[in-house]
Scaffold this motif. Structure first.
Motif, mmCIF file in Angstrom:
data_model
loop_
_atom_site.group_PDB
_atom_site.id
_atom_site.type_symbol
_atom_site.label_atom_id
_atom_site.label_comp_id
_atom_site.label_asym_id
_atom_site.label_seq_id
_atom_site.Cartn_x
_atom_site.Cartn_y
_atom_site.Cartn_z
ATOM 1 N N HIS A 50 11.583 1.451 -2.350
ATOM 2 C CA HIS A 50 10.712 0.389 -2.877
ATOM 3 C C HIS A 50 11.351 -0.402 -4.021
ATOM 4 C CE1 HIS A 50 7.597 2.349 -0.530
ATOM 5 N NE2 HIS A 50 7.777 3.489 -1.196
ATOM 6 N N GLY A 51 12.646 -0.318 -4.190
ATOM 7 C CA GLY A 51 13.295 -0.970 -5.324
ATOM 8 C C GLY A 51 13.128 -2.464 -5.364
ATOM 9 N N ASP A 52 12.880 -3.108 -4.208
ATOM 10 C CA ASP A 52 12.713 -4.563 -4.194
ATOM 11 C C ASP A 52 11.500 -5.012 -4.999
ATOM 12 O OD1 ASP A 52 14.943 -4.946 -2.629
ATOM 13 O OD2 ASP A 52 13.831 -4.740 -0.751
ATOM 14 N N PHE A 53 10.547 -4.108 -5.219
ATOM 15 C CA PHE A 53 9.364 -4.456 -6.006
ATOM 16 C C PHE A 53 9.635 -4.395 -7.517
ATOM 17 C CE2 PHE A 53 7.368 -3.049 -2.017
ATOM 18 C CZ PHE A 53 6.522 -4.124 -1.776
ATOM 19 N N PHE A 54 10.832 -3.936 -7.920
ATOM 20 C CA PHE A 54 11.121 -3.724 -9.339
ATOM 21 C C PHE A 54 12.429 -4.415 -9.717
ATOM 22 C CE2 PHE A 54 8.748 -0.154 -7.642
ATOM 23 C CZ PHE A 54 7.652 -0.109 -8.499
ATOM 24 N N PRO A 55 12.383 -5.742 -9.923
ATOM 25 C CA PRO A 55 13.606 -6.480 -10.263
ATOM 26 C C PRO A 55 14.198 -6.059 -11.609
ATOM 27 C CG PRO A 55 11.662 -7.874 -10.514
ATOM 28 C CD PRO A 55 11.198 -6.626 -9.835
ATOM 29 N N GLU A 56 13.415 -5.357 -12.452
ATOM 30 C CA GLU A 56 13.951 -4.872 -13.728
ATOM 31 C C GLU A 56 15.011 -3.802 -13.525
ATOM 32 O OE1 GLU A 56 10.810 -4.498 -12.781
ATOM 33 O OE2 GLU A 56 9.554 -5.831 -13.999
ATOM 34 N N PHE A 67 12.654 7.112 -4.343
ATOM 35 C CA PHE A 67 11.585 6.109 -4.467
ATOM 36 C C PHE A 67 12.184 4.713 -4.615
ATOM 37 C CE2 PHE A 67 9.036 3.435 -7.262
ATOM 38 C CZ PHE A 67 7.837 3.370 -6.565
ATOM 39 N N MET A 68 13.207 4.568 -5.453
ATOM 40 C CA MET A 68 13.811 3.255 -5.678
ATOM 41 C C MET A 68 14.517 2.748 -4.425
ATOM 42 S SD MET A 68 12.956 2.134 -8.624
ATOM 43 C CE MET A 68 14.096 0.770 -8.773
ATOM 44 N N ARG A 69 15.131 3.639 -3.656
ATOM 45 C CA ARG A 69 15.765 3.198 -2.408
ATOM 46 C C ARG A 69 14.728 2.646 -1.438
ATOM 47 N NH1 ARG A 69 19.615 7.301 -3.298
ATOM 48 N NH2 ARG A 69 18.221 8.922 -2.474
ATOM 49 N N ALA A 114 0.828 -1.201 0.000
ATOM 50 C CA ALA A 114 0.000 0.000 0.000
ATOM 51 C C ALA A 114 0.868 1.259 0.000
ATOM 52 C CB ALA A 114 -0.931 -0.016 1.205
ATOM 53 N N ALA A 115 1.960 1.239 0.792
ATOM 54 C CA ALA A 115 2.859 2.391 0.836
ATOM 55 C C ALA A 115 3.550 2.593 -0.514
ATOM 56 C CB ALA A 115 3.892 2.196 1.937
ATOM 57 N N MET A 116 3.981 1.499 -1.147
ATOM 58 C CA MET A 116 4.630 1.605 -2.459
ATOM 59 C C MET A 116 3.682 2.189 -3.485
ATOM 60 S SD MET A 116 4.737 0.046 -5.689
ATOM 61 C CE MET A 116 4.224 -1.650 -5.505
ATOM 62 N N LEU A 117 2.426 1.708 -3.504
ATOM 63 C CA LEU A 117 1.458 2.219 -4.478
ATOM 64 C C LEU A 117 1.179 3.700 -4.251
ATOM 65 C CD1 LEU A 117 -1.067 -0.770 -4.685
ATOM 66 C CD2 LEU A 117 0.475 0.038 -6.478
ATOM 67 N N ALA A 118 1.079 4.096 -2.997
ATOM 68 C CA ALA A 118 0.830 5.511 -2.698
ATOM 69 C C ALA A 118 1.997 6.374 -3.171
ATOM 70 C CB ALA A 118 0.589 5.697 -1.208
ATOM 71 N N PRO A 141 14.932 -0.323 -13.111
ATOM 72 C CA PRO A 141 14.948 0.855 -13.998
ATOM 73 C C PRO A 141 15.877 1.929 -13.451
ATOM 74 C CG PRO A 141 12.928 0.781 -12.710
ATOM 75 C CD PRO A 141 13.615 -0.519 -12.463
ATOM 76 N N ARG A 142 16.517 2.673 -14.349
ATOM 77 C CA ARG A 142 17.490 3.682 -13.940
ATOM 78 C C ARG A 142 16.925 5.097 -13.954
ATOM 79 N NH1 ARG A 142 21.828 1.838 -18.236
ATOM 80 N NH2 ARG A 142 19.847 1.698 -19.348
#
Length: 667
Positions: A218-224, A214-216, A188-192, A226-227
């Motif tokens: 929630h980066g675990d949700f984005f294995p791709e 943001f990536m620091r 929920a926090a990541m989506l917000a 992105p830079r």
């Protein structure tokens, strides 16, 4: 959340080589490619079309674009034919049926339960609506007696939540299995934070620092990994668009069921609201993506929402590869081909095949054999014509060697007299070295490379030049080639051009003291440069104007009174047109006696100029055979009736023999 993170990330010590082209791959064969392209150019195709055709066909040991496109199309058909889209609904129904069955068993075993309460519970279970969504909604307030049944029912909500998230974030279904309240709070926090970041980006207020923050978090949700924020949006929009296409491909009943079930995901209606907001943002930020497409999926293998979205991503990627492989858009090049996507869809071997074709295309463009003209068209350069001519000449040499025995193939003159010219040494050369040029080349190379003075001069193979020789008697050669439509119609067009190019290469590289003129004759005749002749397209125009061609040949002979005239005529038809004194072309069929008379007169003029004449008769027409035999007899010439594959060898052999009795021919 740590449990979920471990499933979303994966460490690896080894990976694919990504430092550029494979250092162990064999070099691309530009010669083979140039031979194939030249064949098509001589058949009348443009160099651009010939290059595209070669890339479509591929090489002897590598498939071309057509084969790769076929495999892409096959995989796309397999995906559509293999799957259907009711996997999530089927799993919901399975869990629901299992929960109801376990609850009925518990009601039957519970002897201490009040009979009225048991009857009421059984009646409620028996009256459940057939719709899975409606049944789940009705059982939300049911007081479960069976612990196992309650767990199965809760798994429905958990499954829906994971599937909904898996549609937007690949890998969520597996990563969030048995998720707890802490995991759901993190989502929920990541989506917000994500919707807030995208909103700022849409207003032009987001910067790289905000993205990095943001990536620091929630980066675990984005294995791709992105830079940039644009890479993040591209990744999310691609999957969201695939989810939209999957929904469009469902039946209305399936969509209604999923919509009704969606509010039960994780037992949190807020999740669907957040995902709907995210979809709206992504569609606004990437309106060019395909959000409205659909696909017929009628296979037997059921797909859940997440897996189905992945399949629709694969289909979209396959469609993009199909367009890239087609190379049908303006300015298309194989540099546009996504090799990583090709490897994902067809495997590493397909990517290697495509990379080889890409390297071939770049090598042809960068090696100076193909260049873009001022009008935007692709053309073969003089260097390409030389390379192609040498290849054809080697083929001619092989045929001559096989037919008449091995020849001395290096000395260019009958008596080996020095011409004053030099050339770079090549394997097989027997001419004497030009010592001055050789040492000068070595000194220039050493000085250019910063070699120290006083250490002597080291001669390398590339420094060596040999002295060219020429014959005592120069030759003035006229090659007359029939370009009437019958030559193209009967498959003689390309052999004729190959013959002209082989002879041109021989004269310009080995007998530079000779003067060759190429004369094409159809309804009328024209002197042509080799590039013009090899690129000549066949035209449906009646007429074989041997008279005009002989006029041009005799004019060529008169310009070189001290040279030996050599007349070579390649034709598949009797003369049917001639040039009148007014400059107009006369045509008649069957051949008019006046047309024949004019041709005979000019042929006799060639004889009086001292020309040795050889006719190369193509085809089996008896009338042509009688005419050419009589013409050759009249001027003391020769007639050769070669097979098409042997035409080049026959013409070159005749040129060498006519030029001098003791000619030696070499490559």
């Amino acid at each position: 959340m740590a449990r979920a993170n471990r499933r979303l990330t994966r460490a690896s010590r080894y990976g694919k080589y990504a430092g550029g082209p494979d250092p162990l791959a064999p070099p691309v064969d530009v010669k083979q490619a140039l031979d194939a392209i030249g064949q098509d150019v001589m058949a009348g195709y443009s160099p651009e079309a010939s290059l595209r055709e070669f890339l479509r066909r591929g090489t002897d040991d590598r498939p071309g674009l057509d084969d790769l496109a076929r495999r892409v199309a096959e995989k796309r058909r397999e995906l559509a034919a293999k799957h259907n889209l009711d996997g999530t609904l089927q799993e919901v129904k399975r869990l629901l049926d299992k929960a109801v069955l376990e609850e009925r068993k518990q009601l039957a075993r519970d002897v201490d339960m009040d009979d009225d309460a048991r009857a009421l519970a059984e009646m409620q279970l028996g009256a459940l609506p057939p719709s899975a969504a409606a049944a789940v909604k009705e059982l939300n307030d049911y007081a479960w007696r069976s612990t196992e049944a309650r767990q199965d029912f809760e798994r429905i909500k958990d499954l829906l939540g994971r599937e909904m998230l898996d549609q937007r974030f690949a890998g969520m279904k597996q990563a969030l299995e048995n998720a707890d309240d802490e995991d759901r709070a993190a989502i929920a926090a990541m989506l917000a934070d994500l919707t807030a970041l995208l909103d700022r980006h849409a207003r032009g207020e987001a910067d790289q620092q905000q993205f990095d923050d943001f990536m620091r978090a929630h980066g675990d949700f984005f294995p791709e990994n992105p830079r940039t924020i644009d890479e993040l949006i591209d990744t999310l929009a691609e999957r969201a668009a695939a989810a939209a296409r999957m929904r469009n491909s469902m039946s209305q009943e399936q969509r209604d069921e999923l919509d009704a079930l969606a509010s039960q995901a994780f037992g949190s209606p807020e999740l669907m609201s957040s995902l709907a907001t995210l979809d709206e943002q992504l569609q606004s930020l990437r309106p060019g993506a395909d959000w409205r497409g659909s696909e017929s999926m009628s296979g037997s293998e059921s797909l859940g929402l997440g897996d189905g979205t992945g399949v629709f991503q694969d289909i979209a990627e396959l469609d993009a590869l199909t367009e890239q492989l087609a190379q049908g858009y303006g300015g298309s090049r194989l540099d546009d081909l996504d090799l990583d996507a090709l490897a994902r869809q067809l495997g590493d071997e397909a990517s290697v095949d495509a990379r080889t074709l890409k390297q071939l295309e770049n090598a042809l463009r960068d090696s100076g054999t193909m260049k873009r003209a001022s009008d935007g068209t692709l053309r073969m350069t003089p260097k390409a014509m030389r390379l192609l001519g040498k290849s054809l000449l080697r083929d001619v040499a092989t045929r001559l060697s096989g037919r008449q025995g091995e020849r001395d193939v290096r000395q260019a003159g009958a008596a080996g007299e020095l011409s004053g010219a030099t050339r770079e040494w090549a394997f097989g050369d027997t001419e004497p070295w030009d010592v001055t040029r050789t040492i000068t080349n070595a000194i220039s190379r050493t000085a250019g490379g910063g070699g120290a003075l006083g250490q002597g001069v080291r001669i390398e193979i590339g420094d060596v030049e040999v002295q060219e020789t020429e014959a005592r008697t120069q030759a003035c050669v006229a090659l007359l080639v029939d370009t009437s439509f019958s030559m193209a119609m009967d498959g003689r067009w390309v052999p004729m051009k190959r013959t002209a190019l082989a002879l041109h290469t021989l004269v310009t590289s080995r007998f530079r003291g000779d003067d060759l003129q190429l004369i094409a004759f159809g309804r009328q005749a024209e002197v042509m440069e080799i590039e013009q002749l090899t690129g000549l397209e066949a035209e449906y125009e009646k007429g074989t104007n041997l008279h005009h061609a002989l006029l041009l040949a005799n004019r060529h002979f008169r310009k070189h009174p001290n040279a030996q005239p050599v007349l070579l005529i390649v034709t598949d038809g009797e003369p049917t047109s001639h040039l009148e004194s007014s400059g107009e072309v006369f045509f008649d069929y069957p051949p008019h006696p006046l047309t024949v008379a004019y041709a005979v007169r000019e042929l006799e003029n060639s004889m009086r100029l001292g020309a040795s004449t050889t006719f190369f008769r193509l085809g089996e027409d008896p009338g042509l055979a009688r005419f050419i035999d009589s013409m050759a007899k009249r001027v003391g010439g020769h007639v050769v009736s070669p097979e098409l594959d042997d035409l080049g060898a026959a013409v070159v052999d005749s040129y060498l023999g006519s030029r001098r009795p003791d000619s030696s021919f070499g490559w």
